[in-house]
Design a protein around this motif. Structure first.
Motif: not given
Length: 122
Positions: A56-81
């Motif tokens: 996330l830090d690398e993503a946010a450091a790119g040119p022109g990036i206003i916002l870069a964040h994860a919308t998940t966390a370790a441990g989260r179960a993901v179901a394709i919806t």
């Protein structure tokens, strides 16, 4: 993420504008505007469980990036919806034109690392 992209591109904060309109207050003055912005999402590769989040830090450091964040966390179960729930991260970027903004947002998303133990094909 639309309000973040609109604010970056036009300088208008949609949330503040809606609150001002609803409360009969004055509309806020626009802030700095880049002219072009783009939103890109990191999509889940399939159903499973998130094991790690990084980059996330690398993503946010790119040119022109206003916002870069994860919308998940370790441990989260993901179901394709086939909905917004399939998004594991996002980036908002600005650029000289729409193509540059989109390129920057895609590059930021590629820097994000969401590791998963996939249980079925996406």
């Amino acid at each position: 993420m639309i309000p973040a992209a609109v604010k970056a591109a036009t300088g208008t904060d949609l949330v503040d504008a809606v609150i001002a309109r609803a409360s009969a207050g004055p509309l806020p003055a626009p802030g700095p505007a880049a002219g072009h912005a783009a939103v890109r999402f990191l999509m889940a590769p399939g159903a499973g469980r998130v094991t790690a989040v990084g980059g996330l830090d690398e993503a946010a450091a790119g040119p022109g990036i206003i916002l870069a964040h994860a919308t998940t966390a370790a441990g989260r179960a993901v179901a394709i919806t086939h909905s917004f729930l399939d998004r594991l991260g996002c980036a908002v970027a600005v650029g000289r034109d729409a193509e540059e903004a989109a390129h920057r947002a895609r590059a930021a998303v590629r820097r994000m690392r969401i590791e998963m133990r996939v249980t079925e094909a996406g």
